[in-house]
Motif scaffolding. Structure first.
Motif, PDB file in Angstrom:
ATOM      1  N   GLU A  91       0.805  -1.156  -0.038  1.00  0.00           N
ATOM      2  CA  GLU A  91      -0.091  -0.004   0.111  1.00  0.00           C
ATOM      3  C   GLU A  91       0.739   1.319   0.025  1.00  0.00           C
ATOM      4  OE1 GLU A  91      -2.819  -0.118   3.231  1.00  0.00           O
ATOM      5  OE2 GLU A  91      -3.631  -2.255   2.341  1.00  0.00           O
ATOM      6  N   PHE A  92       2.028   1.113  -0.378  1.00  0.00           N
ATOM      7  CA  PHE A  92       3.003   2.527  -0.560  1.00  0.00           C
ATOM      8  C   PHE A  92       3.812   2.296  -1.654  1.00  0.00           C
ATOM      9  CE2 PHE A  92       5.191  -0.655   1.950  1.00  0.00           C
ATOM     10  CZ  PHE A  92       6.536  -0.528   1.424  1.00  0.00           C
ATOM     11  N   ASP A  93       4.377   3.338  -2.152  1.00  0.00           N
ATOM     12  CA  ASP A  93       4.962   3.507  -3.505  1.00  0.00           C
ATOM     13  C   ASP A  93       6.472   3.181  -3.031  1.00  0.00           C
ATOM     14  OD1 ASP A  93       7.107   4.682  -5.239  1.00  0.00           O
ATOM     15  OD2 ASP A  93       5.262   5.455  -6.234  1.00  0.00           O
ATOM     16  N   VAL A  94       7.126   2.147  -3.515  1.00  0.00           N
ATOM     17  CA  VAL A  94       8.213   1.591  -3.307  1.00  0.00           C
ATOM     18  C   VAL A  94       9.506   2.648  -3.461  1.00  0.00           C
ATOM     19  CG1 VAL A  94      10.368  -0.197  -3.504  1.00  0.00           C
ATOM     20  CG2 VAL A  94       7.816  -0.813  -3.098  1.00  0.00           C
ATOM     21  N   ASP A  95       9.319   3.218  -4.762  1.00  0.00           N
ATOM     22  CA  ASP A  95      10.592   4.294  -5.262  1.00  0.00           C
ATOM     23  C   ASP A  95      10.225   5.542  -4.138  1.00  0.00           C
ATOM     24  OD1 ASP A  95      11.691   2.837  -7.145  1.00  0.00           O
ATOM     25  OD2 ASP A  95       9.994   3.566  -8.589  1.00  0.00           O
ATOM     26  N   GLN A  96       9.235   5.891  -4.155  1.00  0.00           N
ATOM     27  CA  GLN A  96       9.004   7.090  -3.098  1.00  0.00           C
ATOM     28  C   GLN A  96       9.611   6.708  -1.707  1.00  0.00           C
ATOM     29  OE1 GLN A  96       4.938   8.301  -1.702  1.00  0.00           O
ATOM     30  NE2 GLN A  96       5.695  10.315  -2.707  1.00  0.00           N
TER      31      GLN A  96
END
Length: 191
Positions: free
Chosen positions: A6-11
């Motif tokens: 549920e989160f952006d890995v790159d971010q």
């Protein structure tokens, strides 16, 4: 069945990079990371495996961005001297604006020199910087910007070493006058 992330890995890697860059590896706690990334420790471990692996990803992100900028500037330069001076001054300016962070590559080299993965990554990055500078100086020599008696490989090694020292002096808050004078002296090695 595994839950969807549920989160952006790159971010998340970008945010971790900022935390490690500012605080260093040892001073960064798991709590610092989970707070900055906005995730729980279970999600951090599931996505990245460990603090150390996340650090490796963050360092790789930092070095690839910075090396890409240097490569782009020097490989596209019509004249090497002004491009090289601009690159050096951009590094100095970054340190003057935020001396607490300094250069993450230098920070990694000094804080985690005993970690084989970090040392290998730093070494590979410095070799890329050196080869990029050497290539730019070789092109400059062919175009007559650099005299035939100059050795591009030796100058590239000197300038790569100078860059690391420049970054350390920035973190040590040497000041604008000092770094500008140092860059001018480094550029004179090309005369």
């Amino acid at each position: 069945m595994a839950r969807k992330r549920e989160f952006d890995v790159d971010q998340a890697v970008d945010r971790a990079m900022d935390v490690f860059w500012r605080r260093g590896y040892a001073a960064t706690s798991l709590q610092d990371l989970t707070s900055a990334l906005g995730i729980g420790s279970g999600s951090l471990y599931a996505a990245f495996g460990s603090k150390e692996k996340l650090y490796g990803l963050a360092l790789a992100r930092y070095t690839s961005r910075n090396a890409a900028q240097l490569v782009a500037e020097l490989e596209s330069a019509k004249e090497v001297r002004p491009a090289l001076r601009a690159v050096l001054m951009a590094m100095a300016e970054a340190d003057l604006c935020d001396p607490d962070r300094g250069c993450m590559t230098v920070n990694a080299a000094t804080e985690r020199a005993d970690d084989p993965d970090t040392a290998a990554h730093v070494s590979a990055t410095l070799k890329l910087v050196e080869s990029t500078i050497a290539g730019a100086l070789e092109r400059a020599q062919v175009r007559g910007e650099l005299t035939a008696d100059k050795n591009p490989a030796e100058l590239a090694r000197l300038l790569t070493t100078f860059i690391q020292g420049l970054r350390v002096m920035g973190k040590a808050r040497a000041g604008r006058e000092f770094v500008e004078s140092a860059v001018d002296a480094a550029m004179r090695t090309l005369d």
